[in-house]
Write an enzyme that holds these catalytic residues in place. Sequence first.
Site, PDB file in Angstrom:
ATOM      1  N   SER A  87     -16.064 -46.161  58.613  1.00  0.00           N
ATOM      2  CA  SER A  87     -14.991 -46.603  59.502  1.00  0.00           C
ATOM      3  C   SER A  87     -15.505 -47.428  60.681  1.00  0.00           C
ATOM      4  O   SER A  87     -15.971 -48.544  60.510  1.00  0.00           O
ATOM      5  CB  SER A  87     -14.201 -45.378  59.972  1.00  0.00           C
ATOM      6  OG  SER A  87     -12.987 -45.751  60.568  1.00  0.00           O
ATOM      7  N   LYS A 146     -15.057 -46.866  54.172  1.00  0.00           N
ATOM      8  CA  LYS A 146     -13.711 -46.528  54.671  1.00  0.00           C
ATOM      9  C   LYS A 146     -13.227 -47.681  55.529  1.00  0.00           C
ATOM     10  O   LYS A 146     -13.567 -47.785  56.704  1.00  0.00           O
ATOM     11  CB  LYS A 146     -13.715 -45.232  55.468  1.00  0.00           C
ATOM     12  CG  LYS A 146     -12.319 -44.842  55.980  1.00  0.00           C
ATOM     13  CD  LYS A 146     -12.370 -43.595  56.829  1.00  0.00           C
ATOM     14  CE  LYS A 146     -10.990 -43.271  57.362  1.00  0.00           C
ATOM     15  NZ  LYS A 146     -10.495 -44.307  58.318  1.00  0.00           N
ATOM     16  N   ASP A 188     -22.001 -60.337  59.853  1.00  0.00           N
ATOM     17  CA  ASP A 188     -21.326 -61.617  59.632  1.00  0.00           C
ATOM     18  C   ASP A 188     -21.748 -62.674  60.656  1.00  0.00           C
ATOM     19  O   ASP A 188     -21.842 -63.861  60.330  1.00  0.00           O
ATOM     20  CB  ASP A 188     -19.814 -61.426  59.689  1.00  0.00           C
ATOM     21  CG  ASP A 188     -19.250 -60.868  58.390  1.00  0.00           C
ATOM     22  OD1 ASP A 188     -20.048 -60.610  57.466  1.00  0.00           O
ATOM     23  OD2 ASP A 188     -18.018 -60.687  58.301  1.00  0.00           O
TER      24      ASP A 188
END
Length: 427
Positions: free
Chosen positions: A291, A316, A302
């Site tokens: 999460s 998750k 990224d």
Amino acid sequence: MRYFLSVLMTSVFFSTAVMASDKKNETVDDPYLLMDLLGATFEQIQSDSVEEISYRQMVEKSIDGVLTSLDPHSGFLDQEETMEMETQTSGEFGGLGLEVTSDKDLVRITTPIDDTPAAKAGLQAGDYISHIDGVSVMGMDLNDAVKKMRGKPKTKIKLGIYRKNKKPFSVTLTRDIIKVQPVKFEAKEDIGYLRVSTFSGNTGEMLKEAIEKLTKEIGPKNLKGFVLDLRNNPGGLLEEAVAVTDLFLNQGEIVSTRSRNPSETLRFSAKAGDVTNDLPLVVLINEGSASASEIVAGALQDHKRAVIAGLKSFGKGSVQTIRPIPGFGSIKITTARYYTPSGTSIQAKGIEPDVEIPRGKFEAYPVLTGYGEENLDGALDLDHQPEAANPFEEDDKEKEEDTKTDYQLDRALDLVRAIWTAFERKE
């Protein structure tokens, strides 16, 4: 005899009526009509159930049943559970120090929280709880299982455990007040080690202070970089994940949440100012990183701000929202999905590390394959037989290297130094 015939005739009449109307009603989606069906069912349960149950219990269990059938992270929380949820996100609560979910008819440990009775007893991410004080959890609602594990501090509880490559065993724990210290830090010679165990209130601010203290302790001229350890971090508050990520970025999107309605998409972006002055950063993750910790790792990956190392994360990628139901409690419902800055959903996929680092066996960060969001069952299978409950194959004899050192952390420190060397040569 007359009574028996009367009941039989009523049953036949009822069954025939239902069969005759099945075709007519199979596409009915009128909420008022269906509420009549629910009411009639409740009446039947009230009059015929072998055990007495109140209407309130039936309604609450019905709501919970609908929510848990949607996904493993939704459910109904009564007033007591709602208060405990609020307390837990504040960083202090009572219990054993376990993050759990339902899986394979048992209770699966997602993460034992650092420095809690569960962690000190050696419980590991991926362990299955089969019994609580001698009572099987098979077919038990997850909320009921959690309630049984809660209790007054200093009271004992016995858990039955299944663990990969081991015979089932029991462990006795003493409940305690769980005070989560979300951030710990330590100078590893010329590298700052940052451990974030959960994303509760003020985690971002605490991490910023830790970075400042390490920079001062090691010295700006000697400091080569940082290791951010998110292993076995089960997540927490979205805003704290954003705050933590923002510490290492100068600009750009951190995460977006997208619901069923495109107009409700939310985007969170970084403010100017990298508190580490763009020093090398390695983020450690494993199968217990979920999460909010995946939001941090995904954003830094990224933006190519950090090297992500370790093992693939849990996967998750969904957002749960607590909706209060005044007088009854609240419902926890999945309302959106997380997306990394590149537009990638991590749901049931997880974050793949840039550098995969296997490790030897040690208590804090155990190895467990096949452990991720995609392996969770959406609901309990009440017909599952106890003898088939052990989720581990008996013929799986995979052995782990036994070492007393944290191999993953050692390699992460090496990575920071290697990046620093390459960075220094470029300059």
